[in-house]
Design an enzyme around this catalytic site. Structure first.
Site, PDB file in Angstrom:
ATOM      1  N   LYS A  77       0.892  -1.037  -0.114  1.00 22.12           N
ATOM      2  CA  LYS A  77       0.031   0.037   0.215  1.00 22.12           C
ATOM      3  C   LYS A  77       0.828   1.111  -0.035  1.00 22.12           C
ATOM      4  CE  LYS A  77      -4.142   1.814   2.637  1.00 22.12           C
ATOM      5  NZ  LYS A  77      -4.927   1.686   3.633  1.00 22.12           N
ATOM      6  N   SER A 152      -9.879   1.756   2.729  1.00 20.59           N
ATOM      7  CA  SER A 152      -8.818   2.474   1.833  1.00 20.59           C
ATOM      8  C   SER A 152      -7.875   1.514   1.025  1.00 20.59           C
ATOM      9  CB  SER A 152      -8.301   3.617   2.718  1.00 20.59           C
ATOM     10  OG  SER A 152      -7.354   2.981   3.579  1.00 20.59           O
ATOM     11  N   SER A 176     -10.161  -0.689   6.905  1.00 22.90           N
ATOM     12  CA  SER A 176      -9.348  -0.449   5.589  1.00 22.90           C
ATOM     13  C   SER A 176      -8.883  -1.662   4.916  1.00 22.90           C
ATOM     14  CB  SER A 176      -8.474   0.753   5.630  1.00 22.90           C
ATOM     15  OG  SER A 176      -9.041   1.884   5.562  1.00 22.90           O
TER      16      SER A 176
HETATM   17  N1  GLN Z   1     -13.521   4.130   6.305  1.00 18.50           N
HETATM   18  C1  GLN Z   1     -12.771   4.347   7.692  1.00 18.50           C
HETATM   19  C2  GLN Z   1     -12.344   5.918   7.678  1.00 18.50           C
HETATM   20  O1  GLN Z   1     -12.744   6.533   6.628  1.00 18.50           O
HETATM   21  C3  GLN Z   1     -11.583   3.364   7.877  1.00 18.50           C
HETATM   22  C4  GLN Z   1     -10.212   4.010   7.205  1.00 18.50           C
HETATM   23  C5  GLN Z   1      -9.037   3.269   7.283  1.00 18.50           C
HETATM   24  O2  GLN Z   1      -9.182   2.175   7.840  1.00 18.50           O
HETATM   25  N2  GLN Z   1      -7.816   3.660   7.070  1.00 18.50           N
HETATM   26  O3  GLN Z   1     -11.772   6.429   8.280  1.00 18.50           O
END
Ligand code: GLN
Length: 491
Positions: A77, A152, A176
């Site tokens: 990532k 994400s 994410s």
């Molecule tokens: N969807 C969650 C957020 O927007 C989780 C994002 C993540 O785990 N990086 O914060």
């Protein structure tokens, strides 16, 4: 080859029936064929990967330090530092940022002889749930290109699901890794907080952030997890060893108590997903587990608590992007305030929204009312889960409330997305490990089930899910475990 298990690839590499260079070239070809449409990668490391593969081949030939991952490509990532390799966090601000050191997970992969094949797409600074807030464009779901890959870590999930890499690393602050894994039909693990070093992970909300593996099977997932986990003096929140990482995945799960928390199966959950997760519970029951219905009342408050705390931390994490030390600078020569303001305009809207809200939540007037209250809910949630673990060994829930949504349907899907966050963030707020594994499909779209356990139970979660995956494959019910990626993406 994208359907080959890691252990088979390992055997082929060790017997020299296949070279690491050939294997890497195969995945690079898949990327060249499919990634123009899927957009899982921000940077493909063609030359570097082939070089690392050649080095792995020499290592295998000399039979020197050959590990489970020697010669195996891994996608990373793009919020994880790679020395001398562009690391953008999907932000315009870091479009030309080349870190001067490797994240600990990356040095561990290099030591193991793994091949870094590319840097994957994400929501800018990992703030989002659909890999749509990326300066480098949206990532598409290989099962249906008009649908979201989740986020994400959408790029990492798609890389594995579409057979463009056998393994990938993601990061999980509030779901994410698990949510995109569920949307794309792959396995994804959010480790216990502190189990995997965060050194070199660009922070979003550091008290929740964890790096974790994505893979096409439980066994593959465990191998990658074993490679990256363990104490790291460079991360002050790293947990001390010894670890209990050796998952004998074939050990019996008879007698384990599997909790089914009511709050994860209520209104708003897609009926098909509910049916499949309960069918998985039945499979575990048939394997000798005891199913325990229970309640976790704190979970109703999980999502707002998470957002408040995560944005507050994000406002602090993001303070470094003022054009002084990191990334691109705009408005230079017009004084410091002007320069910082102009530079920060380079951030995407969602990131700006979170910085502003987080700053507000931490302001003197709001601190008691918001931040302190949220900390109290978090403490309650930790107690609530600890009480549940006296009645069961782990929890089984859906990972998401609905399958991958169609682009443009975000508003319609808002409720399902909010509920999904309620399902996933509890593990980040409590620091517990949580695993998403494939649990059949609805109209071709993958369904993910989630196992959550007390600290340090990663291997157990993978073992339990593997029992389900293997019995499901053997019985042909309730669903296929590994997507036939080749056919899907051709279609
Ligand atoms: N969807 C969650 C957020 O927007 C989780 C994002 C993540 O785990 N990086 O914060």
């Amino acid at each position: 080859m994208d359907k080959m298990k890691l252990e088979d690839l390992r055997k082929a590499l060790d017997r020299r029936e296949l070279s690491a260079v050939e294997l890497t070239a195969y995945y690079l070809d898949r990327i060249a064929q499919h990634d123009r449409e899927l957009n899982a990668f921000i940077t493909v490391l063609r030359a570097e990967a082939l070089q690392m593969a050649a080095a792995a081949d020499r290592r295998i030939a000399a039979q020197e330090n050959v590990t489970a991952l020697t010669g195996i490509p891994v996608a990373i990532k793009d919020n994880i530092y790679t020395e001398g390799i562009r690391t953008t966090c999907a932000s315009r601000l870091l479009a030309n940022y080349y870190p001067s050191y490797d994240a600990t997970v990356v040095s561990r992969l290099k030591q193991a002889g793994a091949v870094l094949i590319g840097k994957t797409n994400l929501d800018e600074f990992a703030m989002g749930s659909a890999t749509q807030y990326s300066y480098y464009g949206v990532t598409r779901n290989p099962w249906d290109r008009n649908r979201s890959a989740g986020g994400s870590s959408g790029g990492s999930a798609v890389a594995v699901a579409a057979g463009m890499a056998p393994l990938a690393l993601g990061s999980d602050t509030g779901g994410s890794i698990r949510q995109p894994a569920a949307f794309c039909g792959v396995w994804g693990l959010k480790p216990t907080y502190g189990r995997v070093s965060r050194y070199g992970l660009v922070p979003y909300a550091p008290s929740f952030d964890q790096i974790g593996p994505l893979a096409a099977s439980g066994r593959d997932l465990l191998l990658l997890f074993q490679t990256i986990a363990g104490y790291d003096p460079l991360d002050p929140t790293s947990l001390p060893d010894p670890l209990n990482l050796d998952g004998d995945l074939s050990a019996s799960i008879r007698g384990l108590r599997v909790g089914l928390p009511r709050e994860f199966f209520g209104t708003g959950l897609d009926a098909g997903i509910k049916e499949r997760v309960l069918a998985a519970a039945k499979v575990l029951g048939a394997a000798g587990c005891e199913l325990v219905e229970l309640s976790l009342p704190s979970v109703a408050y999980a999502a707002p608590t998470y957002h408040l705390l995560a944005y507050a931390e994000a406002s602090a994490s993001m303070a470094r992007y003022g054009g002084v030390r990191y990334g691109s600078r705009a408005g230079a020569g017009r004084g410091n305030v002007e320069m910082m303001t102009t530079t920060r305009h380079g951030l995407g809207l969602e990131v700006k929204r979170r910085i502003l809200l987080g700053t507000y939540f931490l302001s003197a007037d709001c601190y008691e009312e918001y931040y302190r209250q949220a900390q109290k809910v978090k403490a309650w949630m930790i107690r609530d889960f600890a009480a549940a673990y006296r009645r069961c060994d782990l929890l089984l829930t859906p990972t998401t409330a609905a399958p991958a949504f169609r682009f443009g349907d975000e508003a319609k899907e808002e409720r399902a997305l909010a509920l999904t966050e309620q399902y996933t963030v509890a593990a980040n707020l409590t620091g517990n490990p949580a695993l998403s594994f494939p649990c059949g499909r609805i109209n071709q779209l993958p369904v993910g089930a989630q196992l959550i356990g007390p600290a340090g139970t990663e291997a157990l979660l993978i073992r339990v899910a593997t029992v389900y995956a293997e019995s499901a494959t053997e019985g042909g019910f309730p669903g296929e475990t590994v997507p036939e990626t080749g056919e899907q993406i051709e279609g």
